[in-house]
Write an enzyme that holds these catalytic residues in place. Sequence first.
Site, PDB file in Angstrom:
ATOM      1  N   SER A 195      79.641 -11.566   7.738  1.00  0.00           N
ATOM      2  CA  SER A 195      78.546 -12.374   8.275  1.00  0.00           C
ATOM      3  C   SER A 195      77.208 -11.873   7.734  1.00  0.00           C
ATOM      4  O   SER A 195      77.014 -11.854   6.521  1.00  0.00           O
ATOM      5  CB  SER A 195      78.597 -12.384   9.804  1.00  0.00           C
ATOM      6  OG  SER A 195      77.809 -13.419  10.340  1.00  0.00           O
ATOM      7  N   GLU A 322      85.154 -21.332  10.971  1.00  0.00           N
ATOM      8  CA  GLU A 322      83.985 -20.473  11.148  1.00  0.00           C
ATOM      9  C   GLU A 322      83.102 -20.879  12.339  1.00  0.00           C
ATOM     10  O   GLU A 322      82.708 -20.048  13.152  1.00  0.00           O
ATOM     11  CB  GLU A 322      83.124 -20.503   9.877  1.00  0.00           C
ATOM     12  CG  GLU A 322      83.753 -19.897   8.643  1.00  0.00           C
ATOM     13  CD  GLU A 322      83.662 -18.390   8.603  1.00  0.00           C
ATOM     14  OE1 GLU A 322      83.213 -17.781   9.591  1.00  0.00           O
ATOM     15  OE2 GLU A 322      84.051 -17.823   7.560  1.00  0.00           O
ATOM     16  N   HIS A 423      84.889 -17.482  13.457  1.00  0.00           N
ATOM     17  CA  HIS A 423      84.018 -16.463  12.873  1.00  0.00           C
ATOM     18  C   HIS A 423      84.297 -15.110  13.521  1.00  0.00           C
ATOM     19  O   HIS A 423      84.333 -14.998  14.746  1.00  0.00           O
ATOM     20  CB  HIS A 423      82.570 -16.875  13.099  1.00  0.00           C
ATOM     21  CG  HIS A 423      81.568 -16.112  12.300  1.00  0.00           C
ATOM     22  ND1 HIS A 423      81.567 -16.114  10.920  1.00  0.00           N
ATOM     23  CD2 HIS A 423      80.510 -15.328  12.678  1.00  0.00           C
ATOM     24  CE1 HIS A 423      80.555 -15.373  10.485  1.00  0.00           C
ATOM     25  NE2 HIS A 423      79.906 -14.892  11.522  1.00  0.00           N
TER      26      HIS A 423
END
Length: 497
Positions: A195, A322, A423
């Site tokens: 990320s 995600e 995610h």
Amino acid sequence: MTESRRSVVATGSGRVRGVVEGPVVAFRGVPYAASPVGGLRFAPPRGHPGWSGVWDAARSGPAVPQAHSRLEGVMGPRGPDWDEDGCLNLNVWTPAAALAEGAVARPVLVWFHGGGWSSGSGGWDWYDGARLAALGDITVVTANYRIGPLGFLHLPAIGAGNLGPQDQGAVLRWVAENIAAFGGDPALITVGGQSAGAYSTMSLATDPATSGMIRRIIVQSGPLGLPPQEPADATTTTTAYLHLLGIDPADDPGRALRALPWQRLQDAYGQLDDGLDHKPGDIAPPMWSVLGGPGQPRAWQEAVAEGALDDTDVLIGSVSDEMTAFLEADARVQSFTHDEALTLLGALPGRLGTDAPLAYERYEAQHPDATPARLYTELAGDRVFGDGGLQVAAHRADRGLPAYVYRFTRRPEPDEHRLGATHCAELPFLFGTFDAFPDAPMLGTVNGHDHDLARSFAGALAAFVTTGSPNGDGLADWHPYGPGPDPYVMRFGPEPV
């Protein structure tokens, strides 16, 4: 089981004592820079003054001050362990055999945590590097860097500019200068992250000030669709932030900012974030890297096009769902009509623009039973977290350079929150830290197949750290991403639903 035996290593700042934990030795909470307090708050990182005696590196150091993560509902909560004093620390896990006299130096992975540039810590047990170091016979380093207003306030007049990226550069320099003492090879450094940490990885690898120290990169779910802040926009944000703090920009703001407790700085940052008009899918925090500042001299697209990664080995990937971590519980998104989804997709900055109708039509044809909310979530996720990585891989393929691309698709069971492979879902599988995520909705129940998946996923990434290829004994064949209409993407987990 942790053993009572300890190992002592000499660094440039002083000796540190680690703890033998089975086949590895862990050194936690080691300072890599002076505490950013007093006159050093909002200043570039400075070398640690050093210490006499032996630093006890048995426990992680404090995290950088922060608010609670917006993904706690997906990953699980963290207890506050933050303190500005001593927060610039790192952690090293190295094979015990690497510390023996005459041992061959191990390849090094320097890994940066995510958290939207506003939360996270390299010292959390989520990112404990012991299992990965043992599995791959590599040296693993995780680190803190300043986040939120402490790391990304844009006020160059007082020295504040991309301080978080500057901290990351200081981590790399510390590793280059000291990792040999821990049995690591400073000539074989892979930088990786997830990320915001993946975004940072791209910045470090394309910045001439740091790229020379980096042999390979691992980019996990990097929000590469988010462009760096423009200086003018960052200045506007800073002005609004100072207003919330009651500080006159013309009246020595540095002195005033350094006099406030960090809790007040963080509270105002939360107010600033609450006042933003966030559109669904716009995950940008109030402050992040500013274009042209230290650590971010240019956008990654420009740097890659000019060959900045041509001498760097690249592994890059994403998870299949995600954006569910951000949007599945968003009532606005879940009530979208077709037209509302299209309108907001086109409005997301730097993402879809005029391509939104065609992209939506294509996704709708592939998933005829999907709701507008699901289609929006999929498209926004691909544009923020997926497409940039594929652009890097395609650029390399066109130039005859390998890039290894993965898609992580393992879904939790049960999946009551309809997250899919959301995610951050791959993190327990990389570090083998399933026990550090109790009751995390993104993980669900862990079984033997999951442990096998963790060994294959972490094993492939560790092999890449060692050789520049994610292939090796006992690992599935992973081909480089190819040119043309049928490029190769390695899947970890079942085919996504």
